[in-house]
Design a protein around this motif. Structure first.
Motif, mmCIF file in Angstrom:
data_model
loop_
_atom_site.group_PDB
_atom_site.id
_atom_site.type_symbol
_atom_site.label_atom_id
_atom_site.label_comp_id
_atom_site.label_asym_id
_atom_site.label_seq_id
_atom_site.Cartn_x
_atom_site.Cartn_y
_atom_site.Cartn_z
ATOM 1 N N LEU A 101 0.833 -1.210 0.000
ATOM 2 C CA LEU A 101 0.000 0.000 0.000
ATOM 3 C C LEU A 101 0.867 1.259 0.000
ATOM 4 C CD1 LEU A 101 -2.732 -1.094 2.577
ATOM 5 C CD2 LEU A 101 -3.050 -0.749 0.114
ATOM 6 N N GLU A 102 1.974 1.222 0.755
ATOM 7 C CA GLU A 102 2.883 2.374 0.807
ATOM 8 C C GLU A 102 3.498 2.634 -0.559
ATOM 9 O OE1 GLU A 102 4.327 5.615 2.585
ATOM 10 O OE2 GLU A 102 3.149 4.117 3.682
ATOM 11 N N ARG A 103 3.867 1.565 -1.253
ATOM 12 C CA ARG A 103 4.433 1.725 -2.602
ATOM 13 C C ARG A 103 3.390 2.266 -3.568
ATOM 14 N NH1 ARG A 103 7.711 -2.744 -0.895
ATOM 15 N NH2 ARG A 103 6.051 -4.242 -1.264
ATOM 16 N N GLU A 104 2.145 1.838 -3.416
ATOM 17 C CA GLU A 104 1.076 2.324 -4.283
ATOM 18 C C GLU A 104 0.820 3.819 -4.024
ATOM 19 O OE1 GLU A 104 -1.989 2.147 -7.190
ATOM 20 O OE2 GLU A 104 -0.225 0.922 -6.720
ATOM 21 N N ILE A 105 0.878 4.219 -2.750
ATOM 22 C CA ILE A 105 0.707 5.647 -2.418
ATOM 23 C C ILE A 105 1.830 6.468 -3.040
ATOM 24 C CG2 ILE A 105 0.799 7.302 -0.516
ATOM 25 C CD1 ILE A 105 -0.656 5.216 1.197
ATOM 26 N N ALA A 106 3.061 5.960 -2.971
ATOM 27 C CA ALA A 106 4.200 6.674 -3.562
ATOM 28 C C ALA A 106 4.016 6.817 -5.069
ATOM 29 C CB ALA A 106 5.497 5.938 -3.238
ATOM 30 N N ARG A 107 3.516 5.756 -5.695
ATOM 31 C CA ARG A 107 3.303 5.809 -7.146
ATOM 32 C C ARG A 107 2.253 6.864 -7.509
ATOM 33 N NH1 ARG A 107 -0.019 4.553 -10.851
ATOM 34 N NH2 ARG A 107 -1.542 3.727 -9.360
ATOM 35 N N VAL A 108 1.175 6.920 -6.721
ATOM 36 C CA VAL A 108 0.130 7.911 -6.991
ATOM 37 C C VAL A 108 0.648 9.336 -6.731
ATOM 38 C CG1 VAL A 108 -2.181 8.685 -6.365
ATOM 39 C CG2 VAL A 108 -1.671 6.236 -6.442
ATOM 40 N N ASN A 109 1.520 9.485 -5.708
ATOM 41 C CA ASN A 109 2.122 10.801 -5.454
ATOM 42 C C ASN A 109 2.983 11.246 -6.627
ATOM 43 O OD1 ASN A 109 1.193 11.790 -2.942
ATOM 44 N ND2 ASN A 109 2.446 10.292 -1.853
ATOM 45 N N VAL A 110 3.712 10.309 -7.205
ATOM 46 C CA VAL A 110 4.502 10.633 -8.399
ATOM 47 C C VAL A 110 3.589 11.070 -9.537
ATOM 48 C CG1 VAL A 110 6.002 9.671 -10.188
ATOM 49 C CG2 VAL A 110 6.424 9.135 -7.770
ATOM 50 N N GLU A 111 2.468 10.386 -9.663
ATOM 51 C CA GLU A 111 1.501 10.754 -10.697
ATOM 52 C C GLU A 111 0.968 12.167 -10.446
ATOM 53 O OE1 GLU A 111 -2.762 9.098 -12.480
ATOM 54 O OE2 GLU A 111 -1.502 7.802 -11.216
ATOM 55 N N LEU A 117 1.333 15.552 -12.757
ATOM 56 C CA LEU A 117 0.215 16.414 -13.147
ATOM 57 C C LEU A 117 0.517 17.879 -12.820
ATOM 58 C CD1 LEU A 117 -2.803 14.219 -11.959
ATOM 59 C CD2 LEU A 117 -2.175 14.743 -14.334
ATOM 60 N N ASP A 118 1.137 18.121 -11.652
ATOM 61 C CA ASP A 118 1.538 19.493 -11.302
ATOM 62 C C ASP A 118 2.562 20.020 -12.293
ATOM 63 O OD1 ASP A 118 -0.125 19.661 -9.115
ATOM 64 O OD2 ASP A 118 1.394 18.961 -7.690
ATOM 65 N N LYS A 119 3.506 19.177 -12.662
ATOM 66 C CA LYS A 119 4.520 19.587 -13.624
ATOM 67 C C LYS A 119 3.882 19.891 -14.977
ATOM 68 C CE LYS A 119 8.917 18.086 -15.620
ATOM 69 N NZ LYS A 119 9.927 16.986 -15.676
ATOM 70 N N GLU A 120 2.936 19.049 -15.365
ATOM 71 C CA GLU A 120 2.245 19.263 -16.638
ATOM 72 C C GLU A 120 1.462 20.578 -16.614
ATOM 73 O OE1 GLU A 120 -1.033 16.991 -19.552
ATOM 74 O OE2 GLU A 120 -0.201 15.982 -17.765
ATOM 75 N N MET A 146 2.149 23.782 -18.918
ATOM 76 C CA MET A 146 1.053 24.339 -19.711
ATOM 77 C C MET A 146 0.946 25.846 -19.507
ATOM 78 S SD MET A 146 -2.344 25.518 -19.358
ATOM 79 C CE MET A 146 -2.988 24.744 -17.871
ATOM 80 N N LEU A 147 1.049 26.289 -18.249
ATOM 81 C CA LEU A 147 0.954 27.722 -17.966
ATOM 82 C C LEU A 147 2.210 28.461 -18.429
ATOM 83 C CD1 LEU A 147 -0.641 27.620 -14.397
ATOM 84 C CD2 LEU A 147 -1.783 28.112 -16.564
ATOM 85 N N SER A 148 3.383 27.825 -18.273
ATOM 86 C CA SER A 148 4.628 28.478 -18.688
ATOM 87 C C SER A 148 4.660 28.704 -20.191
ATOM 88 C CB SER A 148 5.831 27.634 -18.257
ATOM 89 O OG SER A 148 5.906 27.555 -16.846
ATOM 90 N N ASP A 149 4.116 27.745 -20.947
ATOM 91 C CA ASP A 149 4.074 27.900 -22.406
ATOM 92 C C ASP A 149 3.210 29.087 -22.821
ATOM 93 O OD1 ASP A 149 5.702 25.725 -22.629
ATOM 94 O OD2 ASP A 149 4.090 24.294 -23.031
ATOM 95 N N ARG A 150 2.264 29.462 -21.959
ATOM 96 C CA ARG A 150 1.364 30.577 -22.277
ATOM 97 C C ARG A 150 1.636 31.795 -21.386
ATOM 98 N NH1 ARG A 150 -4.159 26.838 -22.175
ATOM 99 N NH2 ARG A 150 -3.390 25.182 -23.514
#
Length: 647
Positions: free
Chosen positions: A219-229, A233-236, A240-244
């Protein structure tokens, strides 16, 4: 100085208000007043009732720009039209909301995983495969928790008689977690016993693999994976905002202008006349701005401007806008702290700048410390534009000058030869008083001079306001000035050993001004030909006037003596630095330079603060109170844009 203001009325077709505001008014500084309140005599006026179409999209644009890490350094893209800006913000909002929805799903998933972890966490010490246990057919199991005190009772009295096995998991201060196993035939009896011990069952679903510890780690590994996701999304979203970024900054700036311009309607009024719909705006503009504005619109047949010259045509006093040379600009802070001058008052900024810096220099005369204040204040003011830093820098300049006058540099008085005197040593003998420190005498004399100047400024202000009583008969007016000058001249003649005027002359010099001050109210009414009567009777007026006269004479004395603090601080500064150098061993010829440095920094900061406060007190209580009311209101333009210099 105070910028001269003019009150103007602007009108035109109602549907042209946005063009006028954007094309003209947004480039000038104008303090708008409510047209409905100011133009009470005009009929058929009603307010604008319209919703700002830019508010929501501006809020989104502002939100997106705030997410940009370097928004202040972005060069706006000026090629976008208004429709393009709306489209840009809509598209950015749609893309951003889509990413936020995905992020919200990730958050919900993490919450679910954390909930599962909380359930399985207490059973991690159990060495068993959960999937297999939850699939048992011939062994009954119960997972749960039992209070610590009941657990101890169970182990001591019951466990040996029960045909069950209890496997302990984790425990805390209150509970022991674990599971008990029993054959199906004994399950009811064992369940009854555990219920009597308040055993709380915890249901585990068959969704875990391996041991509880392994399931927890999965479960801890799954939480880490979702945090990376989520981070992706924050990076994306950031990319997106930096391009505009250039377009978003441009849209935000322009939409902010348009929104502010649209909100001008809050101060405007509509007028229906002969089936024509007009807007009316009114407010205050600087006289120079009015001239440029009129010149700019002279060929625009849709804009009508009326400049009001009659004070009775509008309500309220003109706002105050100060405009002083850059050297004195920081001292406007002190004026604002006390109160802005009214439109018919003098602006005391230059007076404060000169007197404050000069007095500070006398009280804190040291070449080295003055240069520290000068350079440090100048650098802070240059980079941070903090007004107090500019004041400190100017005061430091005068401190340096008087450091040369007193022959003091970082407290050392044997390095420079004084151009005038050393405050701590120089004495002067006066008749009747004997020996006094020279700087005390000069400080009081300088205070007399400043009080006289303050009285003259009061007379000028009163004359500008057409205040007869304040000009001629006030304690700070002509009568008070004549009396105080007579006192000063008499003191100077006495102290210098010159003969005093005759008794009759002194009686006239002192008596007539005091009599005029005593009778100021009836004399002013007689000159102004006012019909109003005194609020009190003659007897009460005499009693009240007597005590007011006593207070006036006492204030002349106390205000004058108050300036002795200038000399006192000049002497105390030298004395404090002597102590600092003694503690640093300077008298031995081998000073501890670290002690000298820290001692100077302490005196520069601590005593500099005290001196600054004392000088400000002299400004407010001994000078401002004589000639300045500070009853003005600040000029507050609806836009902070710079004036149009091209018109």
């Amino acid at each position: 100085m105070i910028v001269k203001m003019k009150f103007i009325n602007i009108s035109g077709p109602r549907n042209d208000i946005d063009r006028v505001t954007d094309q003209y008014l947004s480039r000038y500084e104008i303090q708008l007043e409510s047209a409905l309140s100011e133009l009470k005599t005009v009929e058929n006026l009603r307010p604008f009732v319209e919703i700002n179409p830019y508010r929501d999209v501006l809020a989104k644009a502002t939100q997106f720009v705030s997410y940009l890490p370097n928004a202040d350094t972005v060069t706006p893209d000026s090629s976008l039209g208004l429709d393009d800006m709306f489209e840009l913000v809509r598209n950015a909002s749609a893309d951003y909301e889509d990413l936020q929805q995905k992020k919200e799903k990730c958050k919900n998933k993490i919450e679910q995983l954390r909930t599962k972890q909380q359930i399985i966490a207490p059973f991690r010490p159990l060495e068993c495969d959960l999937h297999q246990v939850l699939s048992y057919r011939f062994i009954t199991y119960r997972f749960g928790r039992i209070a610590v005190e009941h657990y101890h009772k169970m182990l001591k009295y019951l466990m040996d008689d029960l045909g069950a096995i209890f496997v302990e998991g984790e425990r805390d201060e209150s509970f022991v977690y674990g599971a008990y196993f029993v054959s199906p035939g004994e399950a009811k009896k064992v369940d009854a016993v555990f219920r009597s011990l308040h055993f709380e069952r915890i249901e585990l679903k068959d969704e875990f693999e391996g041991t509880p510890a392994y399931a927890y780690q999965e479960l801890e590994r799954e939480i880490a994976r979702v945090n990376v996701e989520m981070n992706d999304l924050d990076k994306e979203a950031g990319e997106m905002l930096s391009d505009r970024a250039a377009q978003l900054v441009a849209a935000k700036n322009r939409l902010e202008e348009l929104s502010n311009n649209f909100d001008v309607r809050k101060m405007a009024a509509r007028m229906d006349e002969n089936q024509e719909d007009y807007y009316i705006l009114c407010g205050w503009m600087a006289e120079d701005d009015v001239d440029r504005f009129l010149e700019e619109i002279k060929d625009d047949d849709k804009v009508f401007v009326v400049v009001e010259d009659d004070h009775d045509a509008y309500f309220g006093e003109p706002p105050t806008k100060l405009e002083n040379p850059k050297l004195f600009k920081p001292f406007e802070m002190f004026i604002q702290m006390y109160g802005l001058p009214a439109h018919n008052e003098m602006d005391p900024t230059v007076f404060v700048g000169l007197t404050y810096s000069f007095i500070f220099g006398v009280m804190f005369g040291d070449v080295g410390q003055g240069l520290l204040l000068l350079i440090g204040g100048a650098l802070i003011y240059h980079f941070k534009k903090i007004p107090l830093a500019g004041i400190i820098s100017t005061a430091g300049f005068f401190s340096t000058i008087f450091g040369f006058m007193f022959g003091s540099i970082f407290g050392f008085e044997d390095v420079l030869k004084p151009l005038w005197i050393r405050p701590i040593d120089h004495m002067t003998t006066l008749p009747f008083l004997g020996k006094l420190n020279t700087v005390f005498i000069v400080a009081v004399a300088f205070g007399m001079f400043l009080i006289i100047v303050a009285m003259i400024l009061h007379i000028i202000n009163a004359a500008k306001s057409k205040d007869v009583e304040g000009t001629w008969f006030d304690a700070n007016g002509v009568a008070g000035l004549v009396f105080y000058l007579a006192v000063v001249v008499t003191i100077v003649l006495f102290m210098t050993g010159n003969p005093l005027p005759g008794g009759i002359v002194m009686g006239v010099m002192f008596g007539v001004p005091l009599l005029l001050i005593f009778l100021k109210e009836p004399l002013a009414r007689r000159i102004e030909k006012r019909a109003d009567k005194m609020e009190t009777g003659p007897g009460m007026y005499v009693v009240q006037g007597f005590f007011e006269m006593f207070e006036t004479l006492l204030s002349y004395f106390s205000n004058t003596i108050s300036f002795i603090r200038i000399g006192a601080f000049a002497v105390s500064h030298a004395a404090i630095m002597e102590v600092v150098l003694q503690l640093a061993g300077a008298e031995s010829g081998h000073p501890n330079w670290i002690g000298v440095i820290f001692g100077n920094l302490f005196v520069c900061g601590f005593e500099g603060l005290i001196v600054g406060i004392q000088v400000l007190r002299l400004e407010y209580y001994e000078m401002f109170s004589r000639f300045y009311s500070g009853s003005g209101r600040a000029f507050n333009p609806y836009t902070k844009k710079k004036k149009n210099k091209q018109a």
